[in-house]
Each structure stands twice: as structure tokens, then as C-alpha cells.
Design a protein around this motif. Structure first.
Motif, PDB file in Angstrom:
ATOM      1  N   ILE A 177      35.081   9.835  43.196  1.00 45.52           N
ATOM      2  CA  ILE A 177      34.811  11.309  42.679  1.00 45.52           C
ATOM      3  C   ILE A 177      35.094  11.401  41.436  1.00 45.52           C
ATOM      4  O   ILE A 177      34.404  12.108  40.129  1.00 45.52           O
ATOM      5  N   GLU A 178      36.268  10.883  40.959  1.00 48.97           N
ATOM      6  CA  GLU A 178      36.548  10.710  39.615  1.00 48.97           C
ATOM      7  C   GLU A 178      35.562   9.961  38.612  1.00 48.97           C
ATOM      8  O   GLU A 178      35.129  10.677  37.571  1.00 48.97           O
ATOM      9  N   THR A 179      34.804   9.048  39.027  1.00 50.78           N
ATOM     10  CA  THR A 179      33.790   8.462  38.668  1.00 50.78           C
ATOM     11  C   THR A 179      32.538   9.187  38.495  1.00 50.78           C
ATOM     12  O   THR A 179      31.821   9.256  37.382  1.00 50.78           O
ATOM     13  N   ALA A 180      32.161  10.057  39.455  1.00 52.68           N
ATOM     14  CA  ALA A 180      31.040  11.018  39.587  1.00 52.68           C
ATOM     15  C   ALA A 180      31.230  11.971  38.711  1.00 52.68           C
ATOM     16  O   ALA A 180      30.312  12.398  37.683  1.00 52.68           O
ATOM     17  N   LEU A 181      32.502  12.626  38.539  1.00 53.48           N
ATOM     18  CA  LEU A 181      32.723  13.743  37.632  1.00 53.48           C
ATOM     19  C   LEU A 181      32.724  13.250  36.086  1.00 53.48           C
ATOM     20  O   LEU A 181      32.031  13.890  35.171  1.00 53.48           O
ATOM     21  N   SER A 182      33.249  12.051  35.865  1.00 49.68           N
ATOM     22  CA  SER A 182      33.236  11.624  34.468  1.00 49.68           C
ATOM     23  C   SER A 182      31.763  11.173  33.997  1.00 49.68           C
ATOM     24  O   SER A 182      31.577  11.366  32.764  1.00 49.68           O
ATOM     25  N   SER A 183      30.924  10.710  35.087  1.00 47.06           N
ATOM     26  CA  SER A 183      29.765  10.061  34.403  1.00 47.06           C
ATOM     27  C   SER A 183      28.608  11.387  34.681  1.00 47.06           C
ATOM     28  O   SER A 183      27.796  11.334  33.884  1.00 47.06           O
ATOM     29  N   CYS A 184      28.872  12.310  35.534  1.00 46.74           N
ATOM     30  CA  CYS A 184      27.636  13.011  35.923  1.00 46.74           C
ATOM     31  C   CYS A 184      27.859  14.474  35.917  1.00 46.74           C
ATOM     32  O   CYS A 184      26.738  15.358  36.501  1.00 46.74           O
ATOM     33  N   LYS A 185      29.155  15.011  35.933  1.00 51.49           N
ATOM     34  CA  LYS A 185      29.149  16.436  36.117  1.00 51.49           C
ATOM     35  C   LYS A 185      28.267  17.158  35.324  1.00 51.49           C
ATOM     36  O   LYS A 185      27.823  18.357  35.536  1.00 51.49           O
ATOM     37  N   ASN A 186      27.878  16.901  33.943  1.00 52.34           N
ATOM     38  CA  ASN A 186      27.077  17.687  33.085  1.00 52.34           C
ATOM     39  C   ASN A 186      25.855  17.669  33.518  1.00 52.34           C
ATOM     40  O   ASN A 186      25.155  18.603  33.041  1.00 52.34           O
ATOM     41  N   LEU A 187      25.617  16.894  34.597  1.00 56.79           N
ATOM     42  CA  LEU A 187      23.998  16.706  34.901  1.00 56.79           C
ATOM     43  C   LEU A 187      23.964  17.910  36.059  1.00 56.79           C
ATOM     44  O   LEU A 187      22.595  17.983  36.446  1.00 56.79           O
ATOM     45  N   TYR A 188      24.970  18.366  36.675  1.00 62.03           N
ATOM     46  CA  TYR A 188      24.714  19.254  37.641  1.00 62.03           C
ATOM     47  C   TYR A 188      24.056  20.577  37.475  1.00 62.03           C
ATOM     48  O   TYR A 188      24.488  21.154  36.532  1.00 62.03           O
ATOM     49  N   PRO A 189      23.101  21.048  38.246  1.00 59.50           N
ATOM     50  CA  PRO A 189      22.446  22.346  38.060  1.00 59.50           C
ATOM     51  C   PRO A 189      23.459  23.528  37.907  1.00 59.50           C
ATOM     52  O   PRO A 189      24.394  23.680  38.614  1.00 59.50           O
ATOM     53  N   ASP A 190      23.060  24.455  36.906  1.00 54.18           N
ATOM     54  CA  ASP A 190      24.109  25.320  36.662  1.00 54.18           C
ATOM     55  C   ASP A 190      23.252  26.647  36.569  1.00 54.18           C
ATOM     56  O   ASP A 190      22.424  26.686  35.675  1.00 54.18           O
ATOM     57  N   PRO A 207      29.815  22.473  35.669  1.00 55.55           N
ATOM     58  CA  PRO A 207      30.641  21.184  35.278  1.00 55.55           C
ATOM     59  C   PRO A 207      32.291  21.776  35.318  1.00 55.55           C
ATOM     60  O   PRO A 207      33.042  20.896  35.748  1.00 55.55           O
ATOM     61  N   LEU A 208      32.289  22.933  34.562  1.00 59.35           N
ATOM     62  CA  LEU A 208      34.049  22.985  34.682  1.00 59.35           C
ATOM     63  C   LEU A 208      34.365  23.446  36.081  1.00 59.35           C
ATOM     64  O   LEU A 208      35.568  23.116  36.330  1.00 59.35           O
ATOM     65  N   LEU A 209      33.402  24.057  36.838  1.00 61.37           N
ATOM     66  CA  LEU A 209      33.760  24.670  38.313  1.00 61.37           C
ATOM     67  C   LEU A 209      34.153  23.359  38.814  1.00 61.37           C
ATOM     68  O   LEU A 209      34.885  23.166  39.840  1.00 61.37           O
ATOM     69  N   LEU A 210      33.215  22.493  38.903  1.00 58.10           N
ATOM     70  CA  LEU A 210      33.123  21.087  39.604  1.00 58.10           C
ATOM     71  C   LEU A 210      34.672  20.441  39.321  1.00 58.10           C
ATOM     72  O   LEU A 210      35.455  20.125  40.296  1.00 58.10           O
ATOM     73  N   THR A 211      35.046  20.508  37.757  1.00 55.31           N
ATOM     74  CA  THR A 211      36.435  19.845  37.516  1.00 55.31           C
ATOM     75  C   THR A 211      37.448  20.658  38.340  1.00 55.31           C
ATOM     76  O   THR A 211      38.532  19.952  38.747  1.00 55.31           O
ATOM     77  N   LYS A 212      37.397  21.804  38.085  1.00 51.36           N
ATOM     78  CA  LYS A 212      38.443  22.792  38.688  1.00 51.36           C
ATOM     79  C   LYS A 212      38.589  22.714  40.447  1.00 51.36           C
ATOM     80  O   LYS A 212      39.643  22.671  41.044  1.00 51.36           O
ATOM     81  N   MET A 213      37.226  22.436  40.979  1.00 46.66           N
ATOM     82  CA  MET A 213      37.562  22.315  42.441  1.00 46.66           C
ATOM     83  C   MET A 213      38.215  20.966  42.886  1.00 46.66           C
ATOM     84  O   MET A 213      39.052  20.949  43.832  1.00 46.66           O
ATOM     85  N   HIS A 214      38.032  19.980  41.998  1.00 48.49           N
ATOM     86  CA  HIS A 214      38.710  18.630  42.441  1.00 48.49           C
ATOM     87  C   HIS A 214      40.039  18.402  42.063  1.00 48.49           C
ATOM     88  O   HIS A 214      40.976  17.633  42.717  1.00 48.49           O
TER      89      HIS A 214
END
Ligand code: ADP
Ligand code: MG
Length: 701
Positions: A177-190, A207-214
Motif C-alpha cells: 500500500i505504501e508503494t501504491a500510495l507513493s506512486s499512484c495516489k495522485n492518479l486516483y479519480p477525484d 489523494p489526501l483522503l487515501l493517505t488519511k485512510m491508510h
């Protein structure tokens, strides 16, 4: 380069085997991984001084310098290692146990000893235990640091704990998940810029919500992020539903209604009872829909026995009053026949012509030809039948109202075909499987919902017991002697499973020759021919048997008021809704009814189900509990309904969010039906990619 669609088997440390384990958890791509949210967070924010831990016990985090280690043989197979952990306030042993192989020289503690060397520092999370004078901490997890001022990775924070699957460690999941967040969180639909404002919802981008969830800094932050993300999920779904509705609903209908009451009044006078408050309310809702210039698209929910049939019949009579035809479609012949005979009685003396149309009744040539002709020339007002009604050769003159009973038993295509029989039909779907409000607002978001939330007066609630066979049989015999009839149900998981069926049939044989030998018993199961089944049901109805031993084929909706006892075998194996539906076969008359649940409820879930069944008869409460236990996908049967799983959304907790998103979705679609405005471009893209196939399924319910 990895992107959202990259399959996670290509991540470091994953590979095909671990990817298969991830797939079991519904995670295939990086995108899935980003929204693979923790099931809870372990609170490791507080580090407790050792002295306090010694006094209080319980699960805790401690931090201290590593001191001496002591190893001890407990017995021939078990060794123990105590490691001193020392802070400013005191000292505690961190205790590990390992199995020992008597023939091996290998030290089971080798790696621990290598990690815990004197002078290093350790964070430990575990339960503090005391046995006699001996107090120690049994570690669930630990982290070693060389420099005491260095920030730990797994401590002084809320540690996310993910749903587990065999072969996947929490560490691996966290790393991925760490890898996914650092490489792709900004691509997630918003779509955060267009979500409605609501309490405890942050207008923050995905992207911010994903970080906060994890990795939230507090539980409050985690819950706020979850709600905010849920708002996005619901808004997407509700908008998709409104879009499908606006595309399908614009057709005004041709039929026009006037309430002349020349049939409705004599019908009401004919009835041996008066409508309940809930029935009246629903009849009003239906009538006003029918008088509306647009097609009715209504779902009627009402617990078993709440009187949906007469309610629907009122609507069919309104159609007849206005010279339109209507049809009532039931899932089985037995039910269709039952409706036909009950409705015939209720309409006695009224100038309304009704017909029964099942594959059985279509067999005889002359009868068939007369019926088809009378349906086609409009002399039959109400056609009651099974899905035979949708056959090509059946043509109506002026069909205006389609009522589908037990609608969840029909496939989407069958329902669609039924609607094609009329130019612009008003549609009433009925179900006895109550659907909790949150779900009906999502899955059936495009339908109006009516609820009969009241049983006719004088019904005695069914009393339900979790009992042994002996008790149940003894009570049953008493009830039969008082004149009641009895169902004994052997629920088969699979009606086509021969072995299971055999054991049910043998069991039935044993009962009828043994404890119930003085009574008349009948047997009914899914492998029997239709005529045979009908005959047995009919005989039971005519009281030719005291006891009907059957598999779960006894029909939803079958109405035998004298059947007042039901024994459900292997009750522990069945879901709440199934048990409730079965129980709905009794408690239909004026006599007190009893339901006995038999089985060995070993699992916690089975015990919970039994507890709910023995404490309430309320179908809605049971459905809510069922939804909570099984989740929405399984509850609805994901396949049939194209029902999306929510990642953050919770159908039970998030009513306020669902309501707000539904309102917002409606406003969006009303102002911009094609989502052409730039503000809606992300929303449009998401809906196109996720729903283009499913929408067709959702819209017909
Ligand atoms: P369901 O909602 O399960 O389809 P039914 O329509 O089969 O229920 O009704 C169950 C029974 O209750 C029927 O025998 C019906 O005649 C009777 N019934 C319906 N409405 C009333 C009422 N208002 N008062 C008394 N009995 C009623
Ligand atoms: Mg019914």
C-alpha cells in the motif's frame, strides 16, 4: 512505470502466488490496493511507562533498553525466552515461547537473540500477563531501534490493520500500500469539488483522503476521511442511477385514470376485513402514481402476511374501472393458482373477468384458444399467471398495469419482457424480502418505494424457540392434537444434491414411522414433478395431512392459515432472510403459532442469527441485521443486481450521506443531464467507465 491498472503481482515481494491471495480479498490492481482500507486501527499512539504497565496490565505499548536474556526449557517440546526491557520507571520481561525439536541443535530463538542484543532499544506491543508472582509482556509485535531518538515505523501511531488472507502478512500488505500510495495516489479519480457539504465531511481531494485512510493521525481523522470518501462513492452511484432514470422515465403514458369507484366500492364491501392504515396509505400512493401522466415505477415492500395482494388488487380494479387490463405475475404455478383462487373469491359478484394463465393451463387447446382470444380482445380484465404471460403468443388489447409478485425471484430479462407487453405500463413490483432503507435508496434508487409496515389486526406473533428435537416434537404433538398442522423443513443447500436429498427423505421416513406414526404425513421436495408438488400442497391445504415434511421448496407466499407449527432442521446453516421467509409460512391464521429452530449453532454468526430469530418477528430488523452480517453484495446477490461494493461507504451508518448524495445527484442531473459542464467531467468519466454495462441492470431493479 506503474499506474492504477498495473496488476499487483508485479510489485516487489508479491508474485503470482501472493497475488492470488490478494485476489481473494478483491485486490487485483494498484487501484484496488489504494482503496483496500484497513478494517480497524490499532492504537499505538501512547507509550506507557513500565511501572504503570506492571500495575494496570492489559494490552499496551512499551519502550525500553534491552537488558539480559534468560532461556529456559519448559518441557521436552517447549522453550521460553525472557528478555529484560528497562525504562526509567522499571523493568519487565518480554516473554517468547517456541516449540523445540529435541533432535535439532538449531536454537529456536536465534533470530530473536540476534535482534534483541543488550543495549539496543525495543518498542513492544502486547498483553501484560501475570501468573502468580511472575509478570511479563507477551509481544504481538515489536520493533528494534539502535538510536533511542529515532522515530519508530510501527509505533507512536495508529497502525492500520487490514483484512487478512492466508499467505499475506500485515507487513507485506502495508508495504504494498505504501508503494501504491507513493506512486499512484495522485492518479486516483477525484470528485471532491462537487460533493455536498455535510457534518463531519471534509472537502478534501482523493489523494489526501487515501493517505488519511491508510495512516490517520487520529481516529477522528480516519472517520472523517472515510465519510468523505463514502460521499464520493455514493454521489457517483446516485448520479448514475438518476441518469438512467432520466433516460428511461421521460415517456408520458397513454392511459388515463378516473376513480369512479364503481368496482372499488363493491369490492371493499365484499371484503371480510377493512384495510389497515398502512394498506390505505400505500393504495393512495399507487393511485396517485396511476393518475400521474408518467409511468408508475414503484416497489412495494411488506413483510410476509402484511396483505400486499389485496393492495395490488385495488390497483388492478382501478385499471378495470377505466377499461384497462392488468396482470399479476407470480414466480410459481402454486402461487399463481393461490392468487387466482383467492382473488376469484374476493371478486365474487363483481363484473370483472379474470383468468389464470400458467403453462399448465395453456396445455389444453380449446381452453388456451379461448383465453388467448379473450385476452387479445380485452374481454378479460385481469390475467393472473406465471412467467408464461410473457410468451410471444399472448397479446393484450389494453394492458396498462403490470404487478410482479415476489419480484426478487424473477430475472431482469423476465421483468423487461413482461413490461414489453404494454405500450407504457404502470409497474408495481412487490417483495416480501424487506430491503433496508439505505439499500433501497441505492439499488432501487430509481424506483419509488412503498412500505406496508403493519400486519392485519388479530395476528398473533409467532413464538420462536431454539430447541432440541425432543422438545420440539413433544410440543408439536400437543399442537396437532389441538388441530394445528405442521411443517417440518429440511433445508437443503442445493436441491439437486442427491446425497443431501436422500438423507432428508430418509429422515422423513423415520419420523413418519417413528415419533409421528399416529399422524398423517406428506413429503415434498424439489425433485418431484410439478403436478406432484401441486397435489401434495393441495392435500395439505385440504388437511389431508397433519404434517408436511419438506425441503425449502415450500413456497414463499403460500397461505395455509391452519399451519401453526414449523420445525426448521439445521437452522444453524441458514441465513437470516431464509429463516424469516420460512417462518413466514406460519402465523397466518387466528391460532397461536410456534417455530422451533433445531441445529447445532457452533459459530458465533450462527448463534447471533438464532438469537435474532428468537427475539424478533420484524422483517425489517431482521433484514438490517442480515445486511450487517453479510454485507450488501451478498445480501442482494451481486450478480443479479450489478450491485457495487462500497469501499468506504457503510449502508448502515451512512444514511445521512446517502440522502445528501441522492439530493445532490438529482440536482446535478436536472441541471446538466449529459454532464457536459467542466465541473462534472471527472464524474462523467467515472460513471462511463464503471457503469456503462451495469446501468441497464440496475434500472429495472
Ligand atoms: P403477503 O403480503 O404476504 O402477500 P397476503 O396478501 O397473502 O400477504 O395476505 C395474507 C392474508 O391476510 C390473506 O389471507 C389476506 O386475505 C389477509 N389480509 C390482507 N389484508 C388484511 C386486512 N387488512 N385485515 C385482515 N386480513 C387481511
Ligand atoms: Mg404474497
Amino acid at each position: 512505470m506503474i499506474n492504477l491498472e498495473t496488476e499487483i503481482q508485479y510489485l516487489k515481494g508479491v508474485g503470482p502466488k501472493k497475488a492470488a491471495s490478494f485476489l481473494k480479498l478483491g485486490v487485483k490492481t494498484i487501484s484496488d490496493l489504494l482503496v483496500f482500507f484497513p478494517s480497524y486501527y490499532q492504537d499505538r499512539t501512547q507509550i506507557i511507562p513500565i511501572q504503570k504497565v506492571l500495575i494496570q496490565g492489559d494490552k499496551n505499548c512499551i519502550f525500553g533498553r534491552v537488558g539480559k536474556t534468560y532461556q529456559k526449557n519448559i518441557n521436552a517440546n517447549l522453550v521460553m525466552l525472557d528478555i529484560e526491557i528497562i525504562d526509567e520507571t522499571g523493568k519487565i520481561y518480554s516473554r517468547f515461547f517456541r516449540k523445540k525439536n529435541a533432535y535439532s541443535k538449531f536454537d529456536a530463538f536465534a533470530s530473536l537473540k540476534k535482534n534483541f542484543t543488550s543495549g539496543r532499544y525495543a518498542y513492544i506491543y502486547g498483553s501484560v500477563k501475570s501468573e502468580r508472582m511472575d509478570i511479563y509482556i507477551a509481544p504481538d509485535d515489536y520493533e528494534i531501534v539502535d538510536d533511542r531518538s529515532k522515530e519508530p515505523m510501527l509505533f507512536k501511531k495508529l497502525l492500520p490493520v487490514y483484512p487478512a488472507s492466508e499467505g499475506l502478512s500485515q507487513k507485506l500488505i502495508r508495504d504494498c500500500i505504501e508503494t501504491a500510495l507513493s506512486s499512484c495516489k495522485n492518479l486516483y479519480p477525484d470528485i471532491s469539488s462537487i460533493i455536498p457539504r455535510l457534518d463531519n465531511i471534509a472537502n478534501e481531494p482523493s489523494p489526501l483522503l487515501l493517505t488519511k485512510m491508510h495512516s490517520p493521525s487520529s481516529l477522528f481523522e480516519a472517520e472523517q476521511a472515510r465519510r468523505s470518501f463514502a460521499m464520493q462513492e455514493f454521489l457517483i452511484l446516485e448520479t448514475a442511477l438518476f441518469l438512467s432514470r432520466s433516460k428511461n422515465k421521460i415517456l408520458p403514458k397513454v392511459q388515463k385514470y378516473e376513480i369512479s369507484k364503481n368496482l372499488l366500492t363493491p369490492f371493499k364491501n365484499n371484503l371480510k376485513f377493512s384495510f389497515t392504515r398502512a394498506q390505505k396509505k400505500v393504495i393512495n400512493e399507487i393511485f396517485s402514481d396511476m393518475q400521474n401522466p408518467y409511468q408508475m415505477n414503484r416497489l412495494l415492500m411488506g413483510d410476509v402476511g402484511s396483505g400486499k395482494t389485496v393492495t395490488a388488487l385495488s390497483a388492478m380494479l382501478l385499471a378495470a374501472e377505466n377499461k384497462y387490463q392488468s396482470t399479476l405475475i407470480a414466480p410459481t404455478e402454486i402461487l399463481a393458482e393461490q392468487h387466482f383462487s383467492n382473488i376469484s373469491k374476493m371478486l365474487e359478484g363483481l363484473p370483472v373477468k379474470i383468468a389464470l394463465l400458467t403453462s399448465n393451463s395453456l396445455k389444453r387447446k380449446t381452453e388456451r384458444e379461448i383465453k388467448l382470444k379473450e385476452i387479445a380482445d380485452g374481454s378479460i380484465d385481469i390475467v393472473i399467471g406465471t412467467h408464461s404471460i410473457i410468451e410471444e403468443r399472448i397479446k393484450f388489447k389494453s394492458l396498462a398495469l403490470v404487478v410482479v409478485d415476489e419480484q426478487h425471484r424473477f430475472g431482469v430479462m423476465q421483468k423487461l419482457a413482461a413490461l414489453k407487453k404494454a405500450q407504457s405500463p404502470d409497474v408495481l413490483m412487490m417483495t416480501a424480502t424487506p430491503i433496508p432503507r439505505a439499500l433501497s435508496m441505492t439499488v432501487y434508487g430509481d424506483m419509488d418505494v412503498s412500505i406496508i409496515d403493519e400486519l392485519p389486526p388479530g395476528r398473533l406473533p409467532v413464538q420462536t424457540f431454539y430447541a432440541t428435537e425432543e422438545t420440539a416434537y413433544k410440543k408439536t404433538i400437543e399442537e396437532i392434537k389441538k388441530g394445528s398442522q405442521v411443517y417440518i423443513v429440511y433445508p437443503l443447500i442445493d436441491e439437486s444434491d442427491k446425497l443431501e436429498l436422500k438423507s432428508a427423505v430418509e429422515e422423513a421416513d423415520k419420523l413418519s414411522k417413528g415419533i409421528f406414526k399416529d399422524f398423517k404425513t406428506g413429503l415434498l421436495h424439489g425433485r418431484m414433478k410439478r403436478d406432484e408438488k401441486n397435489e401434495i400442497m393441495q392435500k395439505f391445504k385440504n388437511k389431508e395431512f397433519d404434517i408436511l415434511i419438506s425441503t425449502t421448496v415450500i413456497e414463499v407466499g403460500i397461505d395455509i392459515p391452519n399451519a401453526a407449527v414449523m420445525i426448521i432442521q439445521n437452522a444453524d446453516r441458514f441465513g437470516l432472510s431464509a429463516l424469516h421467509q420460512l417462518r413466514g409460512r406460519i402465523g397466518r391464521g387466528k391460532i397461536k403459532s410456534f417455530c422451533y429452530l433445531i441445529g447445532d449453532a457452533k459459530s458465533a454468526a450462527a448463534r447471533t442469527r438464532i438469537k435474532i430469530m428468537t427475539s424478533t418477528n420484524d422483517g425489517f430488523k431482521i433484514a438490517e441485521a442480515d445486511l450487517q452480517m453479510r454485507g450488501p453484495g451478498e445480501f442482494m446477490g451481486t450478480e443479479q443486481h450489478g450491485f457495487p461494493e462500497f469501499k468506504a461507504g457503510n449502508l448502515i451508518k451512512d444514511m445521512d450521506i446517502i440522502e445528501a448524495s441522492k439530493k445532490a445527484a438529482q440536482e446535478i442531473v436536472e441541471s446538466d443531464a449529459n454532464l457536459e459542464e467542466p465541473a462534472y467531467s471527472s464524474l462523467r468519466k467515472i460513471i462511463e467507465s464503471r457503469f456503462s454495462k451495469k446501468l441497464k441492470l440496475i434500472e429495472v431493479g
